[in-house]
Design a protein around this motif. Structure first.
Motif, PDB file in Angstrom:
ATOM      1  N   TYR A   1     -12.468  -1.779   1.575  1.00  0.00           N
ATOM      2  CA  TYR A   1     -13.506  -2.776   1.307  1.00  0.00           C
ATOM      3  C   TYR A   1     -14.227  -3.124   2.609  1.00  0.00           C
ATOM      4  O   TYR A   1     -15.452  -3.271   2.647  1.00  0.00           O
ATOM      5  N   ARG A   2     -13.457  -3.212   3.679  1.00  0.00           N
ATOM      6  CA  ARG A   2     -14.033  -3.459   5.004  1.00  0.00           C
ATOM      7  C   ARG A   2     -14.927  -2.284   5.417  1.00  0.00           C
ATOM      8  O   ARG A   2     -16.027  -2.486   5.941  1.00  0.00           O
ATOM      9  N   ILE A   3     -14.459  -1.051   5.170  1.00  0.00           N
ATOM     10  CA  ILE A   3     -15.267   0.128   5.483  1.00  0.00           C
ATOM     11  C   ILE A   3     -16.559   0.127   4.680  1.00  0.00           C
ATOM     12  O   ILE A   3     -17.638   0.431   5.196  1.00  0.00           O
ATOM     13  N   PHE A   4     -16.460  -0.250   3.408  1.00  0.00           N
ATOM     14  CA  PHE A   4     -17.638  -0.293   2.541  1.00  0.00           C
ATOM     15  C   PHE A   4     -18.646  -1.333   3.031  1.00  0.00           C
ATOM     16  O   PHE A   4     -19.854  -1.082   3.058  1.00  0.00           O
ATOM     17  N   LYS A   5     -18.159  -2.500   3.422  1.00  0.00           N
ATOM     18  CA  LYS A   5     -19.050  -3.560   3.874  1.00  0.00           C
ATOM     19  C   LYS A   5     -19.737  -3.188   5.185  1.00  0.00           C
ATOM     20  O   LYS A   5     -20.927  -3.442   5.372  1.00  0.00           O
TER      21      LYS A   5
ATOM     22  N   ALA B   1      -7.036 -12.170   7.931  1.00  0.00           N
ATOM     23  CA  ALA B   1      -6.577 -11.572   6.668  1.00  0.00           C
ATOM     24  C   ALA B   1      -7.224 -10.238   6.388  1.00  0.00           C
ATOM     25  O   ALA B   1      -6.665  -9.388   5.713  1.00  0.00           O
ATOM     26  N   SER B   2      -8.432 -10.002   6.898  1.00  0.00           N
ATOM     27  CA  SER B   2      -9.129  -8.737   6.634  1.00  0.00           C
ATOM     28  C   SER B   2      -8.752  -7.644   7.617  1.00  0.00           C
ATOM     29  O   SER B   2      -9.210  -6.530   7.509  1.00  0.00           O
ATOM     30  N   GLY B   3      -7.905  -7.982   8.592  1.00  0.00           N
ATOM     31  CA  GLY B   3      -7.496  -6.973   9.549  1.00  0.00           C
ATOM     32  C   GLY B   3      -8.304  -6.983  10.836  1.00  0.00           C
ATOM     33  O   GLY B   3      -8.090  -6.167  11.707  1.00  0.00           O
ATOM     34  N   GLU B   4      -9.272  -7.945  10.974  1.00  0.00           N
ATOM     35  CA  GLU B   4     -10.090  -8.016  12.169  1.00  0.00           C
ATOM     36  C   GLU B   4      -9.270  -8.589  13.325  1.00  0.00           C
ATOM     37  O   GLU B   4      -8.498  -9.521  13.159  1.00  0.00           O
TER      38      GLU B   4
ATOM     39  N   GLY C   1     -12.288   2.703  13.691  1.00  0.00           N
ATOM     40  CA  GLY C   1     -11.242   3.499  14.327  1.00  0.00           C
ATOM     41  C   GLY C   1     -10.198   4.018  13.369  1.00  0.00           C
ATOM     42  O   GLY C   1      -9.203   4.599  13.800  1.00  0.00           O
ATOM     43  N   PHE C   2     -10.385   3.824  12.075  1.00  0.00           N
ATOM     44  CA  PHE C   2      -9.389   4.262  11.102  1.00  0.00           C
ATOM     45  C   PHE C   2      -9.371   5.784  10.991  1.00  0.00           C
ATOM     46  O   PHE C   2     -10.394   6.447  11.156  1.00  0.00           O
ATOM     47  N   GLN C   3      -8.196   6.308  10.683  1.00  0.00           N
ATOM     48  CA  GLN C   3      -8.006   7.743  10.579  1.00  0.00           C
ATOM     49  C   GLN C   3      -7.855   8.165   9.123  1.00  0.00           C
ATOM     50  O   GLN C   3      -7.417   7.388   8.277  1.00  0.00           O
ATOM     51  N   SER C   4      -8.195   9.420   8.849  1.00  0.00           N
ATOM     52  CA  SER C   4      -8.074   9.949   7.487  1.00  0.00           C
ATOM     53  C   SER C   4      -6.762  10.672   7.246  1.00  0.00           C
ATOM     54  O   SER C   4      -6.386  10.918   6.101  1.00  0.00           O
ATOM     55  N   VAL C   5      -6.042  11.013   8.311  1.00  0.00           N
ATOM     56  CA  VAL C   5      -4.826  11.828   8.180  1.00  0.00           C
ATOM     57  C   VAL C   5      -3.796  11.226   7.227  1.00  0.00           C
ATOM     58  O   VAL C   5      -3.236  11.942   6.385  1.00  0.00           O
ATOM     59  N   PRO C   6      -3.505   9.907   7.301  1.00  0.00           N
ATOM     60  CA  PRO C   6      -2.499   9.357   6.380  1.00  0.00           C
ATOM     61  C   PRO C   6      -2.847   9.555   4.914  1.00  0.00           C
ATOM     62  O   PRO C   6      -1.965   9.808   4.088  1.00  0.00           O
ATOM     63  N   TYR C   7      -4.120   9.459   4.578  1.00  0.00           N
ATOM     64  CA  TYR C   7      -4.537   9.602   3.181  1.00  0.00           C
ATOM     65  C   TYR C   7      -4.496  11.061   2.736  1.00  0.00           C
ATOM     66  O   TYR C   7      -4.167  11.357   1.586  1.00  0.00           O
ATOM     67  N   LEU C   8      -4.809  11.970   3.643  1.00  0.00           N
ATOM     68  CA  LEU C   8      -4.715  13.394   3.338  1.00  0.00           C
ATOM     69  C   LEU C   8      -3.258  13.801   3.121  1.00  0.00           C
ATOM     70  O   LEU C   8      -2.936  14.556   2.194  1.00  0.00           O
ATOM     71  N   VAL C   9      -2.375  13.296   3.973  1.00  0.00           N
ATOM     72  CA  VAL C   9      -0.942  13.582   3.825  1.00  0.00           C
ATOM     73  C   VAL C   9      -0.411  12.961   2.538  1.00  0.00           C
ATOM     74  O   VAL C   9       0.394  13.565   1.817  1.00  0.00           O
ATOM     75  N   ALA C  10      -0.870  11.747   2.249  1.00  0.00           N
ATOM     76  CA  ALA C  10      -0.437  11.071   1.027  1.00  0.00           C
ATOM     77  C   ALA C  10      -0.855  11.856  -0.209  1.00  0.00           C
ATOM     78  O   ALA C  10      -0.077  12.025  -1.156  1.00  0.00           O
TER      79      ALA C  10
ATOM     80  N   GLU D   1      -5.666   8.178  -3.855  1.00  0.00           N
ATOM     81  CA  GLU D   1      -5.838   8.779  -2.535  1.00  0.00           C
ATOM     82  C   GLU D   1      -7.108   9.624  -2.477  1.00  0.00           C
ATOM     83  O   GLU D   1      -7.780   9.679  -1.448  1.00  0.00           O
ATOM     84  N   THR D   2      -7.450  10.288  -3.581  1.00  0.00           N
ATOM     85  CA  THR D   2      -8.698  11.052  -3.637  1.00  0.00           C
ATOM     86  C   THR D   2      -9.901  10.124  -3.469  1.00  0.00           C
ATOM     87  O   THR D   2     -10.866  10.453  -2.764  1.00  0.00           O
ATOM     88  N   LEU D   3      -9.840   8.951  -4.099  1.00  0.00           N
ATOM     89  CA  LEU D   3     -10.928   7.972  -3.953  1.00  0.00           C
ATOM     90  C   LEU D   3     -11.021   7.464  -2.520  1.00  0.00           C
ATOM     91  O   LEU D   3     -12.128   7.317  -1.973  1.00  0.00           O
ATOM     92  N   TYR D   4      -9.867   7.192  -1.896  1.00  0.00           N
ATOM     93  CA  TYR D   4      -9.866   6.757  -0.502  1.00  0.00           C
ATOM     94  C   TYR D   4     -10.526   7.806   0.393  1.00  0.00           C
ATOM     95  O   TYR D   4     -11.363   7.482   1.245  1.00  0.00           O
ATOM     96  N   ILE D   5     -10.133   9.065   0.209  1.00  0.00           N
ATOM     97  CA  ILE D   5     -10.656  10.145   1.053  1.00  0.00           C
ATOM     98  C   ILE D   5     -12.152  10.327   0.831  1.00  0.00           C
ATOM     99  O   ILE D   5     -12.913  10.531   1.787  1.00  0.00           O
ATOM    100  N   ALA D   6     -12.592  10.244  -0.420  1.00  0.00           N
ATOM    101  CA  ALA D   6     -14.012  10.389  -0.723  1.00  0.00           C
ATOM    102  C   ALA D   6     -14.827   9.293  -0.037  1.00  0.00           C
ATOM    103  O   ALA D   6     -15.881   9.555   0.569  1.00  0.00           O
ATOM    104  N   MET D   7     -14.343   8.053  -0.097  1.00  0.00           N
ATOM    105  CA  MET D   7     -15.055   6.954   0.564  1.00  0.00           C
ATOM    106  C   MET D   7     -15.039   7.132   2.073  1.00  0.00           C
ATOM    107  O   MET D   7     -16.033   6.848   2.761  1.00  0.00           O
TER     108      MET D   7
END
Length: 305
Positions: free
Chosen positions: A35-39, A291-294, A45-54, A85-91
């Motif tokens: 949601y933060r990425i979308f906004k 709360a949003s991770g900032e 600095g987030f990585q895609s590797v965890p979602y690909l592995v998942a 996970e497919t939705l996460y990777i697509a976004m």
């Protein structure tokens, strides 16, 4: 038919339902991140590797459950995991930088398409039907063991900084609880390939909660402003559990705040302020997370020596 098969193991069915519920919540844990990425229209600095592995792990466990023919609850959670996970990777691909997008697509093609297809072809043509599930099960065990090594980075970070600021207790607790549920599920199904990886997950979860109990009352990490700005780039990721949910953490390298290592502060005349000694002054910057991770700058006070 799979549900009927699970009904012959009432305890397996019970723990499987609980495991599904807990893993469902853990799979949704990255929703605030995306949601933060979308906004912000940026992956920062987030990585895609965890979602690909998942995704890779979820699809392999899904195929394993289909070969087993008596693990419907393993099918349900990994079907959901594969979709989310497919939705996460697509976004991620949509909002990533050109370099990150290129890397993500390459790794997606290599691991989630190429390697997964290779495993399926080998199992289909190199093994008889009765051996396919056991072979795939041990492949999944090997992958899960490798995946469990990822949280060791945050464990080392907690020990080094003596701060649990970037290791939420709730996440560690639910991951540990989920490992217990899936271990019991595999145990009552008499499936060592399901039970074994979660023993390691349970041990690692206990270690994380123990570290939280030890360091939870320690002071926040002290960093300088440059470290605050670099924090997203130093991001590490947690990947844990046989169903492989993910979470992001933002470890910050602690720097000593003493006379020799502190940041130089210039006065109005361009010279160092002070009483004439050789010590440099430094600034204490306390960083917190909302709360949003900032990462938030809470105070900016001179060190007291």
């Amino acid at each position: 038919m799979a549900a009927v098969a699970d009904a012959h193991h009432p305890w397996a069915f019970t723990f499987g339902i609980l495991g599904n519920l807990i893993s469902f919540m853990v799979y949704l844990a990255p929703v605030p991140t995306f949601y933060r990425i979308f906004k912000k229209k940026s992956t920062e600095g987030f990585q895609s590797v965890p979602y690909l592995v998942a995704l890779f792990s979820a699809t392999l466990w899904l195929y394993y459950a289909m070969l087993k023919q008596n693990a419907v609850l393993l099918i349900t959670i990994n079907s959901f995991g594969s979709v989310i996970e497919t939705l996460y990777i697509a976004m991620y691909i949509v909002y990533a930088t050109k370099a990150s997008r290129k890397f993500t697509i390459k790794l997606l093609g290599f691991m989630n398409l190429g390697l997964f297809s290779l495993i399926l072809v080998i199992l289909q043509y190199a093994f008889h039907s009765e051996y396919r599930a056991p072979v795939l099960g041990w492949i999944n065990v090997a992958i899960s063991v490798c995946v469990f090594a990822a949280p060791l980075s945050i464990v080392a970070q907690v020990i080094r900084t003596k701060s649990v600021e970037f290791m939420p207790f709730s996440l560690s607790f639910f991951l540990t609880l989920s490992a217990v549920m899936w271990f019991a599920y595999g145990l009552f199904l008499k499936d060592i390939c399901i039970a074994l990886p979660n023993v390691l997950g349970f041990i690692l979860g206990l270690l994380q909660m123990l570290l939280y109990a030890i360091y939870r009352n320690r002071k926040p990490v002290i960093v300088d402003p440059e470290d605050k700005l670099r924090a997203p780039e130093q991001m590490k990721s947690i990947v844990i559990l046989s169903t492989v949910p993910t979470s992001e953490v933002h470890p910050v390298d602690a720097k000593p705040c003493d006379g020799n290592d502190g940041e130089e502060v210039d006065g109005k005349d361009g010279n160092k302020e002070g009483d004439g000694d050789e010590h440099e002054k430094c600034v204490v910057v306390v960083v917190d997370m909302d709360a949003s991770g900032e990462l938030l700058l809470k105070s900016d006070e001179p060190c007291v020596e």
